[in-house]
Enzyme design. Structure first.
Site, short mmCIF file in Angstrom:
data_model
loop_
_atom_site.label_atom_id
_atom_site.label_comp_id
_atom_site.label_asym_id
_atom_site.label_seq_id
_atom_site.Cartn_x
_atom_site.Cartn_y
_atom_site.Cartn_z
N GLU A 35 0.85 -1.19 0.00
CA GLU A 35 0.00 0.00 0.00
C GLU A 35 0.89 1.24 0.00
O GLU A 35 1.77 1.37 0.84
CB GLU A 35 -0.91 -0.01 1.24
CG GLU A 35 -1.66 1.27 1.51
CD GLU A 35 -2.50 1.73 0.34
OE1 GLU A 35 -2.32 2.89 -0.08
OE2 GLU A 35 -3.32 0.92 -0.17
N TYR A 224 -31.07 12.48 0.98
CA TYR A 224 -30.78 12.96 -0.37
C TYR A 224 -31.39 14.36 -0.46
O TYR A 224 -32.62 14.51 -0.43
CB TYR A 224 -31.38 12.01 -1.41
CG TYR A 224 -30.70 10.67 -1.43
CD1 TYR A 224 -29.63 10.42 -2.28
CD2 TYR A 224 -31.12 9.64 -0.59
CE1 TYR A 224 -29.00 9.19 -2.30
CE2 TYR A 224 -30.49 8.40 -0.60
CZ TYR A 224 -29.42 8.19 -1.46
OH TYR A 224 -28.80 6.96 -1.47
N ASP A 308 -12.38 -1.42 -6.89
CA ASP A 308 -12.57 -0.29 -7.80
C ASP A 308 -11.67 -0.35 -9.02
O ASP A 308 -11.93 0.33 -10.02
CB ASP A 308 -12.33 1.03 -7.06
CG ASP A 308 -13.48 1.40 -6.13
OD1 ASP A 308 -14.50 0.68 -6.14
OD2 ASP A 308 -13.35 2.39 -5.40
N GLY A 317 -27.08 3.30 -2.83
CA GLY A 317 -27.41 1.91 -2.56
C GLY A 317 -26.37 1.20 -1.74
O GLY A 317 -26.58 0.08 -1.28
#
Length: 535
Positions: A35, A224, A308, A317
């Site tokens: 990392e 939201y 990713d 979600g």
């Protein structure tokens, strides 16, 4: 562990990389994570573990710890999801009144529940478990380049790394690129991406403030926000007094992250809460891009993509981090099987076959949720949704590691009415074993599992014989012989009748089933395992 040679090198210590490392280490694989940062990220980022993820974390031995660390559910009250002008302003629509709403939608499908742990709390748990089982990590270490080879020393990957003590080479059997959206591994392989692309640009603000007088008593949640002056989201973190505000901005209108000065962010927080009197302490301000992209290939020889690096999912979600954990589990059990001689290299081809299609479902669902809650002008993506429970628990894998007996093209099924067909999750059925009440799902993991009907004694004997012959762990259970099925549901939901059997993979996916006895059960079962494991 040899300082310069490992079985698997994982690049990136996010959820995808750490999950891969943890699940590999638990199976005795020599795994190293590198990392570039000096430590794990201190920022909340992705939050929430859905029941499928919790099923996998149960197998990984950390689910109980995740639940104990879940401060959002444990101390901050019930969890609501709303569309509103502001937190205290007009409510435009309520998506969920309570955490119980989410639980009710999936509880009949799985013994695993939900958790709301944020990424900065989950990653240390995964890392500690990986280290406990022999995995290692090197912080402050960057991947510079890598090359694949097949020479006198064998096939593998040699990576050039730069650490605190300088540059050096490290040899690995396989390399996993879990190095994020801007993956060096993916770009080095020249792998393109497809999908919707950029959805919007946002600035994320993490701040500390006592909002006990702002929020409804006993309630926290995700809002939201459709404010007259901006569009964005507000939500909690694991710390009761730490919160997040994400605000959209438009580069085409000349807006930049630099425009969000501390003073401007304080003003926006006041607008979002409809409480200008709040004096927040800013922790971090960062700009980022919300996008939907999937890598065209997930494997190139001995190099794989996960998390990713393989797909970028809109956060709506809460599925991005969960999908990364699923990538890690799928890749880990298959790599371990190949490295330990239980499977042929062809099994590794099924990683892309299965996880890429699953990623398409996840990204489509996240896009649909984004459109429904934040961007109604994107109505064209709504019909691509197959449903939230279906995406989480009703997905189907199709690959050579699944011996399907039907030609149904459906990508999902309703998890409330599971079919038990190959490619789907093994159905959740409550049974008893040695007087203990448990789910059939609790029988899966750490090897293969065979479930046989009441008259399936030959299948149980076959599993024991084939396991010894092939060196592949197969645990076998038979209804009525140590496994009590009070509702007589196992045979029906698994589609095995009284004399048949279902073979379930380490990830809980049905690989094969029959509803009949076999003249030579051992020969049949051995043939099945050889096919799905590329032996």
């Amino acid at each position: 562990m040899n300082d310069h040679e490992v079985d698997v090198l994982v690049v990136g210590a996010g959820l995808g990389g750490l999950s891969t490392a943890m699940f590999l280490a638990r199976q005795g694989v020599r795994v190293l994570v590198v990392e570039r940062r000096p430590g794990l990220s201190p920022y909340p980022r992705a939050a929430g573990q859905n029941p499928r993820t919790m099923e996998l974390l149960r197998i990984g031995g950390v689910a109980d710890e995740v639940v104990r660390a879940d401060d959002i559910r444990g101390t901050q009250g019930d969890f609501v999801i709303r569309l509103a002008e502001s937190v205290r302003g007009e409510i435009l629509r309520t998506v969920s009144e309570s955490f119980d709403d989410m639980v009710a939608a999936t509880e009949p499908c799985t013994p695993a529940g939900w958790a709301m742990l944020s990424q900065d709390k989950l990653e240390p748990i995964l890392l500690a478990q990986a280290r406990k089982h022999g995995g290692a990590i090197r912080f402050g270490t960057r991947l510079l380049s890598f090359r694949q080879h097949d020479d006198d020393a064998g096939a593998g990957v040699t990576a050039r790394l730069a650490g605190p003590d300088g540059e050096y080479d490290l040899r690995a059997g396989y390399l996993v690129g879990a190095d994020g959206n801007r993956s060096l591994v993916r770009e080095s392989l020249g792998i393109g991406r497809y999908g919707h692309g950029t959805l919007t640009h946002m600035v994320g603000v993490i701040f500390d403030a006592d909002l006990s007088g702002i929020m409804e008593p006993g309630t926290t949640g995700w809002y939201y926000l459709h404010h007259p002056e901006f569009k964005g989201t507000f939500g909690p973190t694991d710390r009761p007094d730490r919160h997040t505000l994400f605000v959209e901005y438009d580069p085409d209108e000349g807006e930049r992250p630099e425009d969000f000065t501390p003073q401007r962010c304080v003003e926006l927080i006041g607008l979002a809460l409809d409480a200008p009197e709040v004096k927040p302490e800013l922790v971090d301000i960062q700009g980022w891009e919300m996008a939907a992209r999937i890598a065209e290939r997930w494997r190139e020889g001995r190099v794989f993509l996960a998390g990713d690096a393989a797909k970028v999912t809109p956060p709506t979600g809460g599925m991005s981090g969960n999908a990364a954990v699923a990538d890690g589990f799928d890749l880990a059990w298959k790599l371990a099987a190949v490295l330990q001689g239980q499977a042929g290299a062809g099994l590794l081809d099924t990683y892309e076959d299965e996880r890429k299609v699953a990623a398409e479902l996840v990204v489509a669902e996240a896009l649909a949720i984004y459109a429904q809650r934040m961007a109604p002008h994107m109505a064209e993506v709504w019909d691509k949704s197959v449903g939230y429970p279906e995406t989480l628990l009703g997905f189907r894998y199709r690959s050579s590691a699944v011996l399907a007996t039907d030609d149904d093209p459906a990508r999902v099924e309703n998890p409330l009415t599971p079919s038990g067909r190959p490619g789907f999750r093994g159905p959740h059925v409550l049974v008893s074993r040695h007087g203990e009440r448990l789910s059939t799902v609790d029988l899966f993991g750490d090897g293969w599992t065979l479930l046989a009907g009441e008259l399936g004694a030959d299948w149980v004997a076959a599993a024991e014989a084939v396991s010894a012959e092939l060196g592949v762990p197969v645990r076998a259970y038979r209804v009525g012989a140590g496994l009590t099925d009070p509702e007589s549901a196992v045979s029906e939901r698994y589609g095995i009748g009284k004399a048949g059997a279902s073979l379930v993979r380490p990830d809980g996916i049905v690989a094969w089933r029959t509803d009949e006895a076999a003249a030579d059960a051992a020969q049949t079962l051995e043939g099945v395992l050889r096919r799905v494991l590329d032996r």
